[in-house]
Design a protein around this motif. Structure first.
Motif, PDB file in Angstrom:
ATOM      1  N   THR A  63      -2.998   0.362  11.701  1.00 16.83           N
ATOM      2  CA  THR A  63      -2.983   1.335  10.615  1.00 16.83           C
ATOM      3  C   THR A  63      -4.337   1.372   9.922  1.00 16.83           C
ATOM      4  OG1 THR A  63      -2.121  -0.278   9.058  1.00 16.83           O
ATOM      5  CG2 THR A  63      -0.518   1.106  10.197  1.00 16.83           C
ATOM      6  N   LYS A  64      -4.674   2.530   9.377  1.00 14.94           N
ATOM      7  CA  LYS A  64      -5.953   2.722   8.684  1.00 14.94           C
ATOM      8  C   LYS A  64      -5.662   3.312   7.311  1.00 14.94           C
ATOM      9  CE  LYS A  64      -8.065   3.401  13.099  1.00 14.94           C
ATOM     10  NZ  LYS A  64      -8.117   4.316  14.178  1.00 14.94           N
ATOM     11  N   MET A  65      -4.863   2.562   6.521  1.00 12.33           N
ATOM     12  CA  MET A  65      -4.408   3.090   5.244  1.00 12.33           C
ATOM     13  C   MET A  65      -4.809   2.225   4.054  1.00 12.33           C
ATOM     14  SD  MET A  65      -0.623   4.440   6.198  1.00 12.33           S
ATOM     15  CE  MET A  65      -0.120   3.184   7.340  1.00 12.33           C
ATOM     16  N   ASP A  66      -5.561   1.165   4.283  1.00 13.88           N
ATOM     17  CA  ASP A  66      -5.956   0.273   3.196  1.00 13.88           C
ATOM     18  C   ASP A  66      -7.458   0.030   3.288  1.00 13.88           C
ATOM     19  OD1 ASP A  66      -5.976  -1.470   1.087  1.00 13.88           O
ATOM     20  OD2 ASP A  66      -5.021  -3.117   2.150  1.00 13.88           O
ATOM     21  N   GLY A  67      -8.216   1.014   2.825  1.00 14.62           N
ATOM     22  CA  GLY A  67      -9.670   0.966   2.956  1.00 14.62           C
ATOM     23  C   GLY A  67     -10.329  -0.193   2.229  1.00 14.62           C
ATOM     24  N   ASN A  68      -9.779  -0.623   1.104  1.00 18.61           N
ATOM     25  CA  ASN A  68     -10.390  -1.725   0.356  1.00 18.61           C
ATOM     26  C   ASN A  68      -9.679  -3.055   0.599  1.00 18.61           C
ATOM     27  OD1 ASN A  68      -8.054  -1.207  -1.078  1.00 18.61           O
ATOM     28  ND2 ASN A  68      -9.062  -0.899  -3.045  1.00 18.61           N
ATOM     29  N   TYR A  69      -8.744  -3.105   1.512  1.00 18.95           N
ATOM     30  CA  TYR A  69      -8.054  -4.325   1.949  1.00 18.95           C
ATOM     31  C   TYR A  69      -7.402  -5.097   0.802  1.00 18.95           C
ATOM     32  CZ  TYR A  69     -10.832  -3.258   6.030  1.00 18.95           C
ATOM     33  OH  TYR A  69     -11.400  -2.617   7.099  1.00 18.95           O
ATOM     34  N   ASP A  70      -6.793  -4.371  -0.134  1.00 21.80           N
ATOM     35  CA  ASP A  70      -6.113  -5.039  -1.244  1.00 21.80           C
ATOM     36  C   ASP A  70      -4.613  -5.112  -1.038  1.00 21.80           C
ATOM     37  OD1 ASP A  70      -5.445  -2.389  -1.627  1.00 21.80           O
ATOM     38  OD2 ASP A  70      -5.935  -2.353  -3.753  1.00 21.80           O
ATOM     39  N   GLY A  71      -4.126  -4.635   0.094  1.00 23.61           N
ATOM     40  CA  GLY A  71      -2.706  -4.689   0.394  1.00 23.61           C
ATOM     41  C   GLY A  71      -1.919  -3.494  -0.095  1.00 23.61           C
TER      42      GLY A  71
ATOM     43  N   PRO B  66      -1.526   0.471   0.337  1.00 24.49           N
ATOM     44  CA  PRO B  66      -1.971   1.583   1.172  1.00 24.49           C
ATOM     45  C   PRO B  66      -2.020   2.900   0.421  1.00 24.49           C
ATOM     46  CG  PRO B  66       0.336   1.182   1.534  1.00 24.49           C
ATOM     47  CD  PRO B  66      -0.121   0.125   0.560  1.00 24.49           C
ATOM     48  N   CYS B  67      -2.811   3.804   0.896  1.00 23.20           N
ATOM     49  CA  CYS B  67      -2.815   5.204   0.438  1.00 23.20           C
ATOM     50  C   CYS B  67      -2.889   5.352  -1.087  1.00 23.20           C
ATOM     51  CB  CYS B  67      -1.585   5.945   0.977  1.00 23.20           C
ATOM     52  SG  CYS B  67      -1.399   5.845   2.761  1.00 23.20           S
ATOM     53  N   GLU B  68      -3.813   4.657  -1.703  1.00 20.89           N
ATOM     54  CA  GLU B  68      -3.902   4.653  -3.167  1.00 20.89           C
ATOM     55  C   GLU B  68      -4.274   6.007  -3.743  1.00 20.89           C
ATOM     56  OE1 GLU B  68      -5.195   0.222  -4.338  1.00 20.89           O
ATOM     57  OE2 GLU B  68      -6.518   1.212  -2.890  1.00 20.89           O
ATOM     58  N   LYS B  69      -4.970   6.831  -2.996  1.00 22.13           N
ATOM     59  CA  LYS B  69      -5.362   8.150  -3.508  1.00 22.13           C
ATOM     60  C   LYS B  69      -4.254   9.191  -3.331  1.00 22.13           C
ATOM     61  CE  LYS B  69     -10.273   7.478  -2.842  1.00 22.13           C
ATOM     62  NZ  LYS B  69     -11.474   7.893  -2.125  1.00 22.13           N
ATOM     63  N   GLN B  70      -3.328   8.954  -2.388  1.00 21.03           N
ATOM     64  CA  GLN B  70      -2.288   9.938  -2.106  1.00 21.03           C
ATOM     65  C   GLN B  70      -0.910   9.523  -2.593  1.00 21.03           C
ATOM     66  OE1 GLN B  70      -3.217  10.350   2.172  1.00 21.03           O
ATOM     67  NE2 GLN B  70      -2.953  12.521   1.788  1.00 21.03           N
ATOM     68  N   TRP B  71      -0.441   8.356  -2.193  1.00 20.28           N
ATOM     69  CA  TRP B  71       0.945   8.002  -2.420  1.00 20.28           C
ATOM     70  C   TRP B  71       1.156   6.844  -3.400  1.00 20.28           C
ATOM     71  CZ3 TRP B  71       3.768  11.773  -0.968  1.00 20.28           C
ATOM     72  CH2 TRP B  71       3.423  12.532   0.155  1.00 20.28           C
ATOM     73  N   CYS B  72       0.414   5.780  -3.264  1.00 17.88           N
ATOM     74  CA  CYS B  72       0.656   4.552  -4.060  1.00 17.88           C
ATOM     75  C   CYS B  72      -0.345   4.450  -5.205  1.00 17.88           C
ATOM     76  CB  CYS B  72       0.572   3.328  -3.168  1.00 17.88           C
ATOM     77  SG  CYS B  72       1.719   3.350  -1.779  1.00 17.88           S
ATOM     78  N   ARG B  73      -0.148   5.238  -6.244  1.00 22.31           N
ATOM     79  CA  ARG B  73      -1.091   5.254  -7.376  1.00 22.31           C
ATOM     80  C   ARG B  73      -0.764   4.213  -8.398  1.00 22.31           C
ATOM     81  NH1 ARG B  73      -3.018  11.342  -7.881  1.00 22.31           N
ATOM     82  NH2 ARG B  73      -2.769  11.827  -5.739  1.00 22.31           N
TER      83      ARG B  73
ATOM     84  N   TYR C  77       5.478   0.216   4.462  1.00 22.02           N
ATOM     85  CA  TYR C  77       6.154  -0.287   5.659  1.00 22.02           C
ATOM     86  C   TYR C  77       5.193  -0.284   6.852  1.00 22.02           C
ATOM     87  CZ  TYR C  77       9.090  -0.618   9.750  1.00 22.02           C
ATOM     88  OH  TYR C  77       9.603  -1.004  10.958  1.00 22.02           O
ATOM     89  N   PHE C  78       4.503   0.838   7.054  1.00 22.24           N
ATOM     90  CA  PHE C  78       3.583   0.945   8.192  1.00 22.24           C
ATOM     91  C   PHE C  78       2.456  -0.077   8.081  1.00 22.24           C
ATOM     92  CE2 PHE C  78       5.855   4.636   9.343  1.00 22.24           C
ATOM     93  CZ  PHE C  78       5.487   4.973  10.633  1.00 22.24           C
ATOM     94  N   LEU C  79       1.915  -0.279   6.885  1.00 25.47           N
ATOM     95  CA  LEU C  79       0.823  -1.233   6.701  1.00 25.47           C
ATOM     96  C   LEU C  79       1.282  -2.649   7.031  1.00 25.47           C
ATOM     97  CD1 LEU C  79      -2.114  -1.666   5.764  1.00 25.47           C
ATOM     98  CD2 LEU C  79      -1.205  -2.057   3.473  1.00 25.47           C
ATOM     99  N   LYS C  80       2.487  -3.019   6.606  1.00 27.13           N
ATOM    100  CA  LYS C  80       2.976  -4.384   6.802  1.00 27.13           C
ATOM    101  C   LYS C  80       3.510  -4.634   8.208  1.00 27.13           C
ATOM    102  CE  LYS C  80       4.204  -5.339   2.032  1.00 27.13           C
ATOM    103  NZ  LYS C  80       5.283  -5.677   1.102  1.00 27.13           N
TER     104      LYS C  80
END
Length: 105
Positions: A88-96, A98-105, A80-83
């Protein structure tokens, strides 16, 4: 030693007060900018194609100045925050995703 412990306790209490103050200040500014720009209430304008999903998500989350994954509590919140929230600084590789290491695996 007791003085050091008291100093640490007061520092933690002071820091928590500062964080709460900043969050309330950010919320007031966000509410004011939403009202000033003529958008639809506090939850903002729908930006997704699926209005039902966006309306449900908008009622759960609100842009409040958080920008990092460590400040999120779920993948849905981070998405939600990313969109919907600026800066926001949650999508380091800009693939849409967010937070792939913590929440969105």
């Amino acid at each position: 030693m007791k003085r050091l412990i008291l100093l640490v306790i007061f520092a933690v209490i002071g820091w928590q007060g500062y964080v709460k103050y900043q969050n309330s200040r950010i919320n007031r500014l966000a509410d004011q900018s939403t009202t000033d720009s003529g958008t639809q209430g506090r939850s903002g304008v729908s930006r997704s194609n699926d209005a039902t999903t966006d309306a449900t998500t908008s009622s759960q989350f609100k842009c409040d100045g958080r920008t990092h994954c460590a400040q999120m509590t779920s993948c849905a919140e981070a998405t939600y925050f990313l969109k919907n929230c600026p800066g926001t600084k949650m999508d380091g590789n800009y693939d849409g995703i967010p937070c792939e290491k913590q929440w969105c695996r």
